[in-house]
Design a protein around this motif. Sequence first.
Motif, PDB file in Angstrom:
ATOM      1  N   PRO A 162      -3.457   3.633  -5.484  1.00 25.28           N
ATOM      2  CA  PRO A 162      -4.769   3.744  -4.800  1.00 25.28           C
ATOM      3  C   PRO A 162      -5.770   3.736  -6.076  1.00 25.28           C
ATOM      4  CG  PRO A 162      -3.169   5.564  -4.230  1.00 25.28           C
ATOM      5  CD  PRO A 162      -2.565   4.509  -5.322  1.00 25.28           C
ATOM      6  N   LYS A 207      -6.575   7.515  -0.514  1.00 24.78           N
ATOM      7  CA  LYS A 207      -6.171   6.621   0.624  1.00 24.78           C
ATOM      8  C   LYS A 207      -5.320   5.449  -0.147  1.00 24.78           C
ATOM      9  CE  LYS A 207      -8.435   3.184   3.627  1.00 24.78           C
ATOM     10  NZ  LYS A 207      -7.986   2.032   3.030  1.00 24.78           N
ATOM     11  N   PRO A 208      -3.967   5.285   0.286  1.00 30.72           N
ATOM     12  CA  PRO A 208      -3.116   4.471  -0.148  1.00 30.72           C
ATOM     13  C   PRO A 208      -3.863   3.164   0.215  1.00 30.72           C
ATOM     14  CG  PRO A 208      -2.076   5.433   1.625  1.00 30.72           C
ATOM     15  CD  PRO A 208      -3.577   6.113   1.498  1.00 30.72           C
ATOM     16  N   PRO A 209      -3.396   2.201  -0.635  1.00 32.93           N
ATOM     17  CA  PRO A 209      -3.784   0.607  -0.322  1.00 32.93           C
ATOM     18  C   PRO A 209      -3.121   0.117   0.859  1.00 32.93           C
ATOM     19  CG  PRO A 209      -2.450   0.822  -2.257  1.00 32.93           C
ATOM     20  CD  PRO A 209      -2.596   2.033  -1.963  1.00 32.93           C
TER      21      PRO A 209
END
Length: 379
Positions: A162, A207-209
């Motif tokens: 992230p 927020k994860p990619p």
Amino acid sequence: MAGIYIHIPFCRQACSYCDFYFITRKQLIPDFVDSLVNEIRSYEGKHYCDETIQTVYLGGGTPSLLTEAQLKHIFASLYETFRIEPLEITMELNPDDVTPEYLNSIKNLGITRASIGIQSFRPELLSFMHRAHTREEAIQALEALEKTDFPDFSADLIYGNPGQTVEMLQEDIEQLLVFNPPHISAYSLTIEPKTRIGKQVELGRVKPPDDDEVSVHFDLLRNLLENAGMQQYEVSNFSIPGREAIHNSNYWNHHNYLGLGPAAHSFWQQDGTAVRWVNKADIKSYLKGEPGDYMAERETLEPVTLAEERLMLGLRTKKGVEPSILDKQYGYTFSSAQHNWIYSQAERGTLIFENGVLKLTPDGLKICDLLVVDLLTKR
Ligand code: SF4
């Protein structure tokens, strides 16, 4: 050919993405070494000692927290117990432990391959991952490998972090390539629920990619490494030809191995029976020192399980799998639904089936886990 894996479960601090078994109470190391030597010696005179051990892998945790004297003690008991004729002895090291003196001492103990947990050179990503080392220490560790002319090494990199842009990843890869690594293991950061990052994601703070961003990272990684003369020989592993990791390749081919230390897995196949067992992920029971106290589970593997594992692991590699071997060794043949699936995937360009070998294309390798599950559930 057989191998030994030793799990050294100590770490300086908890990396925020890690869900391996580790503890930070380093004061337990001396007792742990005694228990490990007891576990090694518990194999004395057993049939496992009849097979030649050609690879040893010290993983963790952080094996480089051990002193030269502690490692010497472990290796002495290994050589006294097993028939070891090493092709490769690997040790994982964290950059903050690496000095030319330490490298020379482990080289003298017979370690031929250093696996360095670089992960990134970016200070903000190292801090986000809660790594114990700095950018400077990562560079110094790689310089020390050069200076000591260490026989072989691999470096770990993490992508899909992230907050990691494509430019950041490119800089990390280019910085690493300055040191001409013969081998790189590159992992996409997975969000595990029980880790610090997992909790941050759950709380909406990180927020994860998305998959597309991770895919762009992977394409960049593969292009830059291929331009540098490295080939992807497994989903997460790249090497210059001839410098592939022997120990890990043996896992993919179902060679026998013993796992020592807490949470370590073993696999042994003999006279047509294959058994897997695992030690408890619990340092307390391990320090009690009796194998009966710390062995957690033991299972005998059915031929169909072995065939599916071979298929699963083989499809992760550039070599692929020979279905005729699955048939010959385990009586495993593809169902008509599996055949149809294979032909449809070949048309889509995710796999190739030629000269009796089934293997994934570069596009297929990117979604390997998904494809393998699909294939196995078609039976
Ligand atoms: S050093 Fe390795 S094993 Fe230890 S916490 Fe970090 S990633 Fe996990």
